[in-house]
Scaffold this motif. Structure first.
Motif, mmCIF file in Angstrom:
data_model
loop_
_atom_site.group_PDB
_atom_site.id
_atom_site.type_symbol
_atom_site.label_atom_id
_atom_site.label_comp_id
_atom_site.label_asym_id
_atom_site.label_seq_id
_atom_site.Cartn_x
_atom_site.Cartn_y
_atom_site.Cartn_z
ATOM 1 N N GLU A 258 -42.538 -1.720 -24.878
ATOM 2 C CA GLU A 258 -43.933 -2.103 -24.592
ATOM 3 C C GLU A 258 -44.869 -0.913 -24.763
ATOM 4 O O GLU A 258 -45.946 -1.038 -25.344
ATOM 5 C CB GLU A 258 -44.036 -2.647 -23.167
ATOM 6 N N ILE A 259 -44.458 0.237 -24.259
ATOM 7 C CA ILE A 259 -45.284 1.440 -24.397
ATOM 8 C C ILE A 259 -45.424 1.798 -25.875
ATOM 9 O O ILE A 259 -46.519 2.128 -26.332
ATOM 10 C CB ILE A 259 -44.677 2.614 -23.596
ATOM 11 N N ALA A 260 -44.328 1.704 -26.618
ATOM 12 C CA ALA A 260 -44.367 1.998 -28.052
ATOM 13 C C ALA A 260 -45.338 1.065 -28.781
ATOM 14 O O ALA A 260 -46.155 1.518 -29.589
ATOM 15 C CB ALA A 260 -42.964 1.872 -28.645
ATOM 16 N N ALA A 261 -45.264 -0.208 -28.478
ATOM 17 C CA ALA A 261 -46.150 -1.180 -29.127
ATOM 18 C C ALA A 261 -47.619 -0.931 -28.768
ATOM 19 O O ALA A 261 -48.500 -1.047 -29.623
ATOM 20 C CB ALA A 261 -45.747 -2.597 -28.736
ATOM 21 N N SER A 262 -47.878 -0.567 -27.520
ATOM 22 C CA SER A 262 -49.255 -0.360 -27.061
ATOM 23 C C SER A 262 -49.862 0.941 -27.570
ATOM 24 O O SER A 262 -51.072 1.027 -27.756
ATOM 25 C CB SER A 262 -49.313 -0.364 -25.536
ATOM 26 N N THR A 263 -49.028 1.959 -27.773
ATOM 27 C CA THR A 263 -49.538 3.272 -28.159
ATOM 28 C C THR A 263 -49.392 3.565 -29.647
ATOM 29 O O THR A 263 -50.032 4.478 -30.160
ATOM 30 C CB THR A 263 -48.799 4.389 -27.401
ATOM 31 N N GLY A 264 -48.528 2.814 -30.325
ATOM 32 C CA GLY A 264 -48.249 3.102 -31.728
ATOM 33 C C GLY A 264 -47.240 4.228 -31.903
ATOM 34 O O GLY A 264 -47.003 4.690 -33.019
ATOM 35 N N LEU A 265 -46.641 4.678 -30.805
ATOM 36 C CA LEU A 265 -45.634 5.735 -30.868
ATOM 37 C C LEU A 265 -44.267 5.138 -31.175
ATOM 38 O O LEU A 265 -43.989 3.993 -30.821
ATOM 39 C CB LEU A 265 -45.579 6.499 -29.542
ATOM 40 N N ASN A 266 -43.430 5.921 -31.805
ATOM 41 C CA ASN A 266 -42.084 5.494 -32.122
ATOM 42 C C ASN A 266 -41.260 5.390 -30.844
ATOM 43 O O ASN A 266 -41.309 6.274 -29.987
ATOM 44 C CB ASN A 266 -41.450 6.504 -33.089
ATOM 45 N N MET B 237 -44.946 8.377 -14.538
ATOM 46 C CA MET B 237 -46.100 7.528 -14.768
ATOM 47 C C MET B 237 -45.667 6.079 -15.010
ATOM 48 O O MET B 237 -46.389 5.164 -14.663
ATOM 49 C CB MET B 237 -46.917 8.040 -15.948
ATOM 50 N N ILE B 238 -44.497 5.911 -15.605
ATOM 51 C CA ILE B 238 -44.004 4.550 -15.826
ATOM 52 C C ILE B 238 -43.792 3.861 -14.482
ATOM 53 O O ILE B 238 -44.234 2.727 -14.281
ATOM 54 C CB ILE B 238 -42.696 4.545 -16.644
ATOM 55 N N GLU B 239 -43.156 4.554 -13.570
ATOM 56 C CA GLU B 239 -42.898 3.968 -12.248
ATOM 57 C C GLU B 239 -44.195 3.644 -11.518
ATOM 58 O O GLU B 239 -44.310 2.599 -10.879
ATOM 59 C CB GLU B 239 -42.038 4.905 -11.418
ATOM 60 N N ARG B 240 -45.166 4.530 -11.605
ATOM 61 C CA ARG B 240 -46.458 4.291 -10.950
ATOM 62 C C ARG B 240 -47.139 3.050 -11.520
ATOM 63 O O ARG B 240 -47.645 2.209 -10.791
ATOM 64 C CB ARG B 240 -47.361 5.512 -11.108
ATOM 65 N N ARG B 241 -47.124 2.936 -12.845
ATOM 66 C CA ARG B 241 -47.763 1.769 -13.479
ATOM 67 C C ARG B 241 -47.006 0.491 -13.136
ATOM 68 O O ARG B 241 -47.615 -0.554 -12.891
ATOM 69 C CB ARG B 241 -47.847 1.962 -14.988
ATOM 70 N N ILE C 265 -42.063 -2.269 -16.917
ATOM 71 C CA ILE C 265 -42.642 -1.833 -18.182
ATOM 72 C C ILE C 265 -41.533 -1.178 -18.997
ATOM 73 O O ILE C 265 -40.833 -0.295 -18.511
ATOM 74 C CB ILE C 265 -43.801 -0.845 -17.946
ATOM 75 N N THR C 266 -41.373 -1.607 -20.230
ATOM 76 C CA THR C 266 -40.304 -1.090 -21.074
ATOM 77 C C THR C 266 -40.828 -0.036 -22.048
ATOM 78 O O THR C 266 -42.034 0.031 -22.331
ATOM 79 C CB THR C 266 -39.653 -2.222 -21.884
ATOM 80 N N ILE C 267 -39.899 0.745 -22.573
ATOM 81 C CA ILE C 267 -40.253 1.723 -23.604
ATOM 82 C C ILE C 267 -40.815 1.002 -24.823
ATOM 83 O O ILE C 267 -41.767 1.465 -25.446
ATOM 84 C CB ILE C 267 -39.028 2.577 -23.980
ATOM 85 N N ALA D 215 -53.930 8.176 -22.654
ATOM 86 C CA ALA D 215 -54.806 7.011 -22.798
ATOM 87 C C ALA D 215 -54.116 5.759 -22.261
ATOM 88 O O ALA D 215 -54.733 4.958 -21.552
ATOM 89 C CB ALA D 215 -55.199 6.824 -24.264
ATOM 90 N N TYR D 216 -52.847 5.579 -22.572
ATOM 91 C CA TYR D 216 -52.107 4.401 -22.117
ATOM 92 C C TYR D 216 -52.009 4.356 -20.596
ATOM 93 O O TYR D 216 -52.238 3.316 -19.983
ATOM 94 C CB TYR D 216 -50.705 4.386 -22.732
ATOM 95 N N PHE D 217 -51.652 5.492 -19.994
ATOM 96 C CA PHE D 217 -51.457 5.527 -18.544
ATOM 97 C C PHE D 217 -52.747 5.794 -17.769
ATOM 98 O O PHE D 217 -52.775 5.688 -16.551
ATOM 99 C CB PHE D 217 -50.418 6.591 -18.166
#
Length: 72
Positions: A17-25, A1-5, A13-15, A50-52
């Motif tokens: 960035e995903i962490a900041a956007s989702t609140g995940l560690n 999904m990262i590659e598709r986005r 897109i970095t890990i 939700a993010y993807f």
């Protein structure tokens, strides 16, 4: 999904960035990406969906356990 986005948005897109956007560690995301069979909770999967903007089956698939000779 990262590659598709990344392809759809024409950017990397970095890990982090995903962490900041989702609140995940960040470490949790790294384990999901790098450790085959890493178990995670439904809340984490929900946040990633939700993010993807995707369904659960877009993030994961069932791989039968072939070590014991029969799929479970």
């Amino acid at each position: 999904m990262i590659e598709r986005r990344q392809f759809n948005e024409a950017r990397r897109i970095t890990i982090s960035e995903i962490a900041a956007s989702t609140g995940l560690n960040r470490m949790t995301l790294s384990k999901i990406l790098n450790q085959r069979g890493y178990g995670t909770g439904t809340e984490t999967i929900d946040k990633l969906c939700a993010y993807f903007g995707c369904q659960v089956e877009d993030l994961m698939e069932h791989v039968p356990d072939v070590e014991n000779g029969s799929p479970e």
